[in-house]
Design an enzyme around this catalytic site. Structure first.
Site, PDB file in Angstrom:
ATOM      1  N   HIS A   1       0.154 -12.189   1.283  1.00 54.52           N
ATOM      2  CA  HIS A   1      -0.860 -11.390   0.591  1.00 54.52           C
ATOM      3  C   HIS A   1      -1.515 -12.149  -0.562  1.00 54.52           C
ATOM      4  O   HIS A   1      -2.698 -11.964  -0.859  1.00 54.52           O
ATOM      5  CB  HIS A   1      -0.216 -10.105   0.070  1.00 54.52           C
ATOM      6  CG  HIS A   1      -1.141  -8.942  -0.002  1.00 54.52           C
ATOM      7  ND1 HIS A   1      -0.725  -7.645  -0.056  1.00 54.52           N
ATOM      8  CD2 HIS A   1      -2.504  -8.874  -0.042  1.00 54.52           C
ATOM      9  CE1 HIS A   1      -1.761  -6.830  -0.123  1.00 54.52           C
ATOM     10  NE2 HIS A   1      -2.843  -7.558  -0.127  1.00 54.52           N
TER      11      HIS A   1
ATOM     12  N   TYR B   1       0.821  -1.203   0.000  1.00 59.98           N
ATOM     13  CA  TYR B   1       0.000   0.000   0.000  1.00 59.98           C
ATOM     14  C   TYR B   1       0.859   1.260   0.000  1.00 59.98           C
ATOM     15  O   TYR B   1       1.491   1.608   0.992  1.00 59.98           O
ATOM     16  CB  TYR B   1      -0.927   0.020   1.207  1.00 59.98           C
ATOM     17  CG  TYR B   1      -1.836  -1.181   1.326  1.00 59.98           C
ATOM     18  CD1 TYR B   1      -2.165  -1.968   0.219  1.00 59.98           C
ATOM     19  CD2 TYR B   1      -2.386  -1.542   2.552  1.00 59.98           C
ATOM     20  CE1 TYR B   1      -3.000  -3.068   0.334  1.00 59.98           C
ATOM     21  CE2 TYR B   1      -3.235  -2.637   2.677  1.00 59.98           C
ATOM     22  CZ  TYR B   1      -3.533  -3.402   1.554  1.00 59.98           C
ATOM     23  OH  TYR B   1      -4.357  -4.494   1.675  1.00 59.98           O
TER      24      TYR B   1
END
Length: 329
Positions: A124, A56
């Site tokens: 992830h 992010y």
């Protein structure tokens, strides 16, 4: 406000967490000061689970959280993720689950976060070129080293989850799940319950569509939702119309559509901990109001009958990854 707690495996967390991605990335312009204020308000209200990832903003989101963690680390169940490799534009370009990369990624996250350990460390995405046993084996070494307390997977298949759990206990599996995203219910949710793994739904508000207040025309040019099948053309029109059912039930309860959508998820089991994302205090407080919404059996039937138009991701292959079998020892 008193936020109840739930468990993810052996990890106790607030019943609603906070997804932090949009504070730094993907959903248009960001306001660092407002984001930090929202994080502090979340902790003040009893939200303990904060969710981020090294992807992010190229680590910027982890650095943002560091500003809040400095004085309040003991109030936070800190979750971050590794494994998605960004391209030149900052968006996912591939995955890396190689064992030699695991510790490197973790140590980089710890530096950005300014902490000595992470409470929940997710892969992830599974790497389709690396056996999950190898990746999770390397993640387990982080637990032994005291750098990580609990392990998680994100967007893994039921088969991958079972193989991972055979190597080391998995506390949580994170996947998109909402009234508009139901694929997790087919096989992943049953596998989680079979193994005692908590389910952490991200985008529980349908990436904003289930709030009933989304005006697609106002999305920023760099808002990645513009690329999603559910936010384009006829699919978008049909999905916005489907929110009418949520709004009608919300009106009957004196609630907002978003609160009803979250209440539906919370009602799916005590092992479910949604992490709605927001960068504004107002929406944070509204989301927490879902904890007071009591849906009827008929409400649940009507809500569960909602089906969206279009896939939830532009490349479903990226969210349905599996891994090869390990080589014979």
């Amino acid at each position: 406000m008193s936020v109840p707690t739930r468990t993810l495996g052996a990890l106790r967390v607030s019943a609603l967490g906070l997804g932090c991605m949009g504070m730094s990335w993907a959903y248009g312009p960001v306001d660092r000061r407002e984001a930090i204020g929202t994080l502090h308000r979340a902790l003040d209200l009893g939200v303990s689970l904060l969710d981020t990832a090294d992807l992010y903003g190229g680590g910027a989101n982890e650095e943002l959280l560091a500003e809040v963690l400095r004085g309040r680390r003991d109030e936070v169940v800190l979750a971050t993720k590794f494994g998605i490799v960004p391209g030149a534009d900052g968006y996912p370009a591939g995955v890396n689950g190689r064992p030699e990369y695991v510790r490197t990624a973790c140590e980089a996250s710890l530096r950005r976060l300014g902490v000595d350990h992470v409470d929940l460390y997710y892969l992830h995405r599974p790497d389709p070129t690396v056996p999950i046993e190898d990746t999770v084996g390397a993640m387990a070494e982080l637990v032994s080293a005291g750098l990580v307390r609990h392990l998680g997977l994100s967007e893994a298949s039921a088969r991958t989850l079972r193989r991972a759990a055979a190597v080391h206990p998995i506390a949580a599996l994170q996947s998109e799940w909402s009234l508009f995203s139901r694929d997790v219910e087919r096989s992943v949710l049953p596998a989680c319950r079979e193994l005692g793994v908590g389910l952490v739904p991200f985008s529980p508000l349908g990436r904003g569509m289930l709030t009933g207040g989304l005006d697609p025309a106002t999305l920023a040019a760099d808002d990645f939702r513009r690329s999603l099948p559910r936010f384009t053309g006829e699919n978008l029109e049909r999905n916005l119309a489907a929110v009418a059912t949520v709004r009608r039930i919300a009106d009957a309860h004196g609630a907002t559509p978003g609160q009803v959508a979250l209440a539906w998820l919370l009602g799916q089991g005590d092992d479910v901990v949604p992490i709605p994302g927001t960068k504004r205090v107002h929406y944070l407080e509204e989301n927490l109001g879902a904890l007071d919404v009591e849906l009827t059996g008929q409400d649940l039937i009507e809500l569960s009958a909602i089906r969206p138009a279009g896939e939830r991701h532009r490349d479903m292959g990226f969210v349905e990854l599996d891994t090869p079998e390990p080589a014979a020892r």
